[in-house]
Write a protein that holds these residues in place. Structure first.
Motif, short mmCIF file in Angstrom:
data_model
loop_
_atom_site.label_atom_id
_atom_site.label_comp_id
_atom_site.label_asym_id
_atom_site.label_seq_id
_atom_site.Cartn_x
_atom_site.Cartn_y
_atom_site.Cartn_z
N ILE A 82 2.11 2.00 -3.54
CA ILE A 82 1.05 2.55 -4.39
C ILE A 82 0.84 4.02 -4.04
O ILE A 82 0.72 4.88 -4.92
CB ILE A 82 -0.25 1.74 -4.26
N GLN A 83 0.79 4.33 -2.74
CA GLN A 83 0.61 5.71 -2.30
C GLN A 83 1.76 6.59 -2.78
O GLN A 83 1.55 7.70 -3.27
CB GLN A 83 0.49 5.79 -0.77
N GLN A 84 2.98 6.12 -2.61
CA GLN A 84 4.14 6.89 -3.05
C GLN A 84 4.17 7.04 -4.58
O GLN A 84 4.57 8.08 -5.10
CB GLN A 84 5.43 6.24 -2.55
N ILE B 261 1.47 7.19 -6.54
CA ILE B 261 0.44 8.18 -6.88
C ILE B 261 0.93 9.59 -6.55
O ILE B 261 0.75 10.53 -7.34
CB ILE B 261 -0.89 7.85 -6.15
N ILE B 262 1.56 9.76 -5.40
CA ILE B 262 2.11 11.07 -5.01
C ILE B 262 3.17 11.51 -6.03
O ILE B 262 3.21 12.67 -6.43
CB ILE B 262 2.69 11.03 -3.58
N ASP C 11 0.82 -1.20 0.00
CA ASP C 11 0.00 0.00 0.00
C ASP C 11 0.86 1.26 0.00
O ASP C 11 0.51 2.25 -0.64
CB ASP C 11 -0.93 0.02 1.22
N ILE C 12 1.97 1.22 0.70
CA ILE C 12 2.87 2.38 0.75
C ILE C 12 3.47 2.63 -0.62
O ILE C 12 3.60 3.78 -1.05
CB ILE C 12 3.97 2.17 1.82
#
Length: 171
Positions: free
Chosen positions: A5-7, A9-10, A2-3
Motif C-alpha cells: 500500500i505504501q509503495q 501510494i508513493i 502495508d508495504i
C-alpha cells in the motif's frame, strides 16, 4: 500488505508529480522558448509599431458612385507587436457621420506572409458585437499598408467592406 500500500501510494504521488513537471516544462517551452527561437530566426519585414489612417466619403462621392448611405469620416490607429509571422496588438477605430459618432477599441490578432497581412479584430468591450477582418498588402517600401477590411454592420446585420489605408508612424 502495508508495504504494498505504501509503495502504491508513493508510485501514484510520483506519477502525479512527474506529470505536473512535464506539463509545466511543455507550457514553458511552447510559450517562451519556441517564440523566442522563431523571432531570432525570422528574416522578414518588421511591421511592429504604430500605424494610422483615415477615410472620408463625401456627399459628392456618394452621388457620383451611386452609393448607399451618408457621408462619413473614420480614423484608424493600429498598434502592432510582431513575433516572426504572428501579429498581435490593438486598434482604435473612430467613426462619425451626421447621424452618429462612436469609437471602438479592438484586440488584434493576425499573420503576415509574403507581404500580405491578415488581421482579425475583436472588441475589447465584450458588450460590443462588432467584429472585423482585414487583408492588407505592404507597400511603399514598408511604409504603408493598403487593402480592405470587412466588418459587421450591427444596424443592418450584414457584412460591409471598405478600403483601408494605413501609414507607419515613425517613432
Amino acid at each position: 500488505m502495508d508495504i504494498l500500500i505504501q509503495q502504491g501510494i508513493i508510485g501514484i504521488i510520483t506519477g502525479i508529480l512527474t506529470t505536473a513537471i512535464l506539463f509545466t516544462l511543455k507550457v514553458f517551452w511552447t510559450a517562451k522558448v519556441t517564440p523566442f527561437l522563431a523571432s531570432i530566426r525570422y528574416q522578414g519585414v518588421i511591421v511592429s509599431g504604430q500605424w494610422s489612417g483615415f477615410a472620408e466619403v463625401t456627399e459628392k462621392e456618394i452621388e457620383e458612385k451611386k452609393l448607399e448611405g451618408t457621408p462619413f469620416k473614420s480614423e484608424h490607429s493600429l498598434f502592432l507587436n510582431q513575433n516572426a509571422h504572428n501579429l498581435t496588438g490593438s486598434l482604435l477605430f473612430k467613426f462619425s457621420n451626421p447621424e452618429k459618432k462612436f469609437s471602438i477599441d479592438f484586440n488584434v490578432n493576425g499573420y503576415m506572409w509574403e507581404g500580405y497581412i491578415t488581421l482579425n479584430f475583436t472588441p475589447k468591450d465584450k458588450r460590443v458585437t462588432s467584429y472585423a477582418t482585414a487583408l492588407l498588402k505592404l507597400h511603399d517600401g514598408g511604409h504603408t499598408l493598403v487593402g480592405s477590411w470587412l466588418f459587421r454592420d450591427v444596424i443592418k446585420e450584414n457584412v460591409l467592406q471598405t478600403s483601408m489605408f494605413l501609414s507607419r508612424q515613425e517613432q
